[in-house]
Design an enzyme around this catalytic site. Structure first.
Site: not given
Ligand code: BTN
Length: 270
Positions: A64, A129, A263
């Site tokens: 994100r 996480k 945060r």
């Molecule tokens: C986050 O926590 O910021 C979201 C992470 C999401 C990762 C997944 S892995 C499968 C899909 N492909 C990506 O490039 N991103 C999501």
């Protein structure tokens, strides 16, 4: 590489998903390597609802807010689903919350409890996480939205390559034995697809109670970073559309996930 490493396998995953839910899958593709499973589905010439892409490795995994999602070929899970929702884009706000609940139910049925959700789309285990969700909208009109829902789950992330600037954990560390990735992938797909149907029919209301039970921020002191500055307060759950609520004195502030970041640095339990 994960000890007793088993490659992801479509037939095994389908058998876990079960016939009742598999019928809603249009196409399941397992790739050895891809830039990003989300990008892959988003850039397909014809994007079909029910298309799923899972990869062993991502060269440009995305998180994100423009962040990178570390995606080595070490035995993690990188999974994306394309899905059409017959609703206005404004109603899709709570989808990440519904998916978070679904992933938690899948991990619970795999045998991992003590999962908590950090608004809007982080999945935590004991304040570290474990997984993240990235939802992107390919197309939308007044009546329908074509979404790509990406899920990244740390199953085996070797310490020496994990250059991550926040506390994290993987399933191997939790379980201390080789995880069954096909079982985990199948359980997640099953729960997420069931959640999509429920979300289409009932919206976030169907997930609200469960979210409250899993809410990591509820009753906790934390800080929200807004374009106007930081606001500190106590978590007061989510509202009916999925906005985060923060109590500061007598004022209840509401935040949309697109606008702010949270945060929160809890003291990890031993
Ligand atoms: C986050 O926590 O910021 C979201 C992470 C999401 C990762 C997944 S892995 C499968 C899909 N492909 C990506 O490039 N991103 C999501």
């Amino acid at each position: 590489m994960l000890p007793n490493f088993e490659l992801l396998d479509a037939a095994t995953i389908y058998s876990v998903v079960g016939n009742d839910v598999s019928s809603r899958i249009n196409h399941l593709e397992i790739l050895e390597s891809v830039n990003s499973t989300n990008t892959y589905l988003l850039t397909k010439p014809i994007l079909q609802s029910g298309a799923i892409c899972i990869a062993e490795h991502q060269t440009e995994g995305r998180g994100r807010r423009g962040r990178t999602w570390l995606s080595p070929a070490s035995g993690n899970l990188y999974l994306s689903l394309a899905w059409d929702f017959l609703m206005d884009i404004g109603n899709l706000n709570g989808l990440a919350l519904a998916v978070g609940v679904a992933v938690t139910e899948a991990l619970n049925s795999y045998g991992i409890s003590r999962i908590r959700l950090k608004w809007p789309n982080d999945i935590f285990f004991t304040h570290r996480k474990l997984a993240g969700i990235l939802i992107e909208i390919a197309k939308s009109s007044k009546k329908s939205c074509h979404a790509v829902v990406g899920i990244g789950l740390n199953i085996f992330l070797p310490e020496e390559i994990a250059n991550i600037n926040q506390p994290w954990i993987d399933i191997y560390t939790i379980e201390k034995k080789a995880p069954d990735r096909n079982l985990i992938a199948g359980l997640i797909l099953r729960e997420v697809i069931i959640a999509f149907t429920l979300f289409q029919e009932q919206g976030l209301a169907a997930f609200h109670g469960r979210w409250r039970e899993l809410d990591l921020l509820l009753g906790q002191k934390f800080c929200v970073q807004t374009p106007q500055g930081e606001i500190e307060g106590i978590g007061a759950g989510i509202d009916e559309t999925g906005n985060l609520q923060l109590q500061r004195g007598t004022t209840l502030h509401r935040f949309n996930s697109g606008e702010v970041s949270v945060r929160f640095q809890p003291i990890a339990s031993p």
